[in-house]
Write a protein that holds these residues in place. Structure first.
Motif, short mmCIF file in Angstrom:
data_model
loop_
_atom_site.label_atom_id
_atom_site.label_comp_id
_atom_site.label_asym_id
_atom_site.label_seq_id
_atom_site.Cartn_x
_atom_site.Cartn_y
_atom_site.Cartn_z
N GLN A 2 4.66 3.76 -9.34
CA GLN A 2 4.56 3.66 -7.88
C GLN A 2 4.61 5.02 -7.19
O GLN A 2 4.60 5.09 -5.95
CB GLN A 2 5.70 2.77 -7.34
N LYS A 3 4.62 6.10 -7.97
CA LYS A 3 4.85 7.44 -7.41
C LYS A 3 3.84 7.84 -6.35
O LYS A 3 4.19 8.39 -5.29
CB LYS A 3 4.86 8.48 -8.53
N GLN A 4 2.57 7.54 -6.58
CA GLN A 4 1.52 8.01 -5.67
C GLN A 4 1.61 7.40 -4.28
O GLN A 4 1.13 7.99 -3.31
CB GLN A 4 0.14 7.72 -6.28
N LYS A 5 2.24 6.25 -4.18
CA LYS A 5 2.30 5.62 -2.86
C LYS A 5 3.71 5.62 -2.26
O LYS A 5 3.97 4.94 -1.27
CB LYS A 5 1.74 4.20 -2.91
N THR A 6 4.62 6.40 -2.86
CA THR A 6 6.00 6.47 -2.37
C THR A 6 6.26 7.77 -1.62
O THR A 6 5.85 8.84 -2.08
CB THR A 6 6.99 6.33 -3.55
N MET A 7 6.93 7.66 -0.47
CA MET A 7 7.27 8.85 0.30
C MET A 7 8.64 8.65 0.94
O MET A 7 9.20 7.55 0.89
CB MET A 7 6.23 9.11 1.39
N VAL A 8 9.16 9.71 1.55
CA VAL A 8 10.48 9.66 2.19
C VAL A 8 10.34 9.76 3.71
O VAL A 8 9.65 10.64 4.22
CB VAL A 8 11.39 10.80 1.68
N ILE A 9 10.94 8.81 4.42
CA ILE A 9 11.13 8.90 5.87
C ILE A 9 12.61 8.61 6.13
O ILE A 9 13.07 7.49 5.87
CB ILE A 9 10.25 7.91 6.65
N THR A 32 15.69 7.54 -7.60
CA THR A 32 16.26 6.45 -8.41
C THR A 32 15.27 5.29 -8.53
O THR A 32 15.22 4.63 -9.56
CB THR A 32 17.59 5.94 -7.81
N PHE A 33 14.48 5.07 -7.49
CA PHE A 33 13.45 4.04 -7.54
C PHE A 33 12.36 4.41 -8.54
O PHE A 33 11.96 3.61 -9.40
CB PHE A 33 12.86 3.83 -6.15
N LEU A 34 11.89 5.67 -8.46
CA LEU A 34 10.78 6.10 -9.32
C LEU A 34 11.19 6.25 -10.77
O LEU A 34 10.34 6.19 -11.67
CB LEU A 34 10.18 7.40 -8.78
N ASN A 35 12.48 6.42 -11.03
CA ASN A 35 12.95 6.43 -12.42
C ASN A 35 12.68 5.08 -13.09
O ASN A 35 12.40 5.02 -14.28
CB ASN A 35 14.45 6.74 -12.48
N ASP A 40 0.82 -1.21 0.00
CA ASP A 40 0.00 0.00 0.00
C ASP A 40 0.85 1.26 0.00
O ASP A 40 0.45 2.28 -0.55
CB ASP A 40 -0.91 0.02 1.23
N ASN A 41 2.02 1.20 0.64
CA ASN A 41 2.91 2.35 0.72
C ASN A 41 4.36 1.89 0.59
O ASN A 41 4.71 0.77 0.98
CB ASN A 41 2.76 3.11 2.04
N ILE A 42 5.19 2.78 0.04
CA ILE A 42 6.62 2.52 -0.12
C ILE A 42 7.36 3.67 0.52
O ILE A 42 7.07 4.84 0.25
CB ILE A 42 6.98 2.40 -1.62
N VAL A 43 8.32 3.34 1.38
CA VAL A 43 9.09 4.36 2.10
C VAL A 43 10.55 4.31 1.65
O VAL A 43 11.19 3.26 1.77
CB VAL A 43 9.00 4.16 3.62
N ALA A 44 11.07 5.42 1.14
CA ALA A 44 12.49 5.53 0.81
C ALA A 44 13.17 6.34 1.90
O ALA A 44 12.56 7.23 2.51
CB ALA A 44 12.67 6.21 -0.54
#
Length: 398
Positions: free
Chosen positions: A195-202, A187-190, A175-179
């Motif tokens: 997956q952009k809408q469910k990716t965030m940074v912590i 680099t992941f989203l490239n 459901d969510n991806i944390v970088a």
């Protein structure tokens, strides 16, 4: 009622991911969350640092096999998993050769999980959130009953080789991806823009107070300081990614140029024999020292004159930030995520990713007192603490 959270990883051996996991576990509010910790193997030097908050679940024997030699897996009677590992190793190696990939390790791990998945047991308990802290995330994606599934990224995806179709299949189940950094996310989203809408940074959670306290615990016996001698230090696993072959050659060049340097490396890993051979070939056995794994690397960082990170690639090198917290002048190579770690000429020098670049960066700090003092002053004046990152996780949990 407390929300039920599951956090999974492989073990607590010494490493950046494992240190980050301890940092996260130390900052969770256990009055609000009931946390189970699933370690596939109950081993590692960081086990004594586990806080009292999470409940450590029992090992499940089949999950302990993922870093075992195949012969040992078979000896323990896990024949389907052993056979799946043989097939995964074969397919990963073939795929690597077809794509001219020197290091098919990520492919072998990826195929290993895919092949073994049908034989792996599920957890019976239901969770509000299941968090996979270490790639790959097949366990939280398929073997846990959870309302929400989150997978962490610690790796620079521009420098690893994977079967993109299989990787997409895995991420689609979360459901969510944390970088752990913006560059890591980029680099992941490239590779996986869908997956952009469910990716965030912590970011990895660091406590400057804890790091400084640990740094004062002891004086490293291995590091002998004498007048005029320059102590260089690198902390990291002995792998291709860390660029230690370049560091060894840089050490040779610095000695040729007349600099009285000692270079220490804290860490362990699969390339130890190769690195020792290179050290011997260049006659550096008294100057470039692999001193092994250390549960507490901070006294070593405190004891050095210059901290060097010669990596080919990094997700988020926690050790760089730790060196800055301890007020060390830092030299790092220009790996893809380097500029998310430091600002060139402000709190580090960022050099080209080759032997000459590393040599030039170190020379600059040895010869220029003003530059060295500037980096130290700027590092000490910055607040690198980010304990509030835990709030982002709380928002994600909901």
């Amino acid at each position: 009622m407390k929300k039920k959270i599951l956090i999974t990883s492989f073990d607590l051996a010494i490493g950046g991911v494992e240190r980050s996991l301890i940092g996260l576990l130390n900052h969770i509010d256990y009055s609000q969350y009931e946390v189970d910790l699933m370690l596939f193997k109950h081993e590692g030097e960081f086990l004594p640092f586990l806080p009292a908050g999470p409940k450590l679940l029992p090992e499940l024997p089949l999950y302990t096999t993922f870093r075992m030699p195949i012969a040992q897996i078979a000896k323990e009677g896990h024949y389907p998993v052993a056979f799946s590992r043989i097939i995964a190793k074969y397919i990963g190696s073939i795929h690597g050769k077809l794509k001219s990939i020197d290091e098919p390790g990520y492919l072998v791990i990826q195929y290993g999980w895919e092949m073994a998945n049908p034989y792996l047991p599920k957890l019976n308990k239901e969770y509000d959130v299941a968090i996979g802290f270490l790639w790959p995330h097949h366990f939280v994606a398929e073997k846990v009953n959870a309302k929400k599934r989150i997978g962490w990224i610690h790796t620079d995806y521009s420098n690893i080789h994977l079967n993109r179709k299989l990787e997409t299949k895995m991420w689609n189940k979360l459901d969510n991806i944390v970088a752990v950094s913006e560059e890591c996310s980029n680099t992941f989203l490239n590779l996986f823009p869908d997956q952009k809408q469910k990716t965030m940074v912590i970011e990895n959670i660091l406590s400057p107070e804890f790091i400084r306290k640990q740094a004062d615990e002891n004086n490293p016996e291995e590091i002998k300081k004498t007048p005029g001698k320059i102590i260089l230090l690198t902390v990291g696993r002995l792998t291709h990614a860390k660029g230690l072959d370049h560091a060894i050659k840089a050490c040779k060049e610095l000695l040729k140029a007349g600099y009285d340097v000692m270079w220490y490396v804290v860490g362990y890993g699969p390339l130890e024999a190769d690195l020792r051979e290179l050290i011997s070939q260049l006659d550096l056995t008294e100057r470039f020292l692999l001193i092994g794994k250390k549960t507490n690397p901070y006294p070593y960082i405190k004891a050095c004159d210059i901290y060097v990170q010669p990596s080919r690639y990094e997700g988020k090198a926690v050790t760089i930030r730790e060196a800055q917290i301890l007020g060390k002048p830092v030299v790092i190579t220009n790996f893809p995520t380097a500029k998310s770690q430091a600002t060139h000429g402000v709190d580090a020098l960022i050099t080209t990713q080759d032997v000459n670049g590393i040599v030039n960066g170190i020379e600059s700090l040895i010869n220029d007192d003003n530059l060295r003092n500037k980096l130290i002053s700027n590092a000490l004046s910055k607040d690198y603490g980010n304990e509030n990152e835990i709030e982002k996780l709380y928002n994600l949990i909901g």
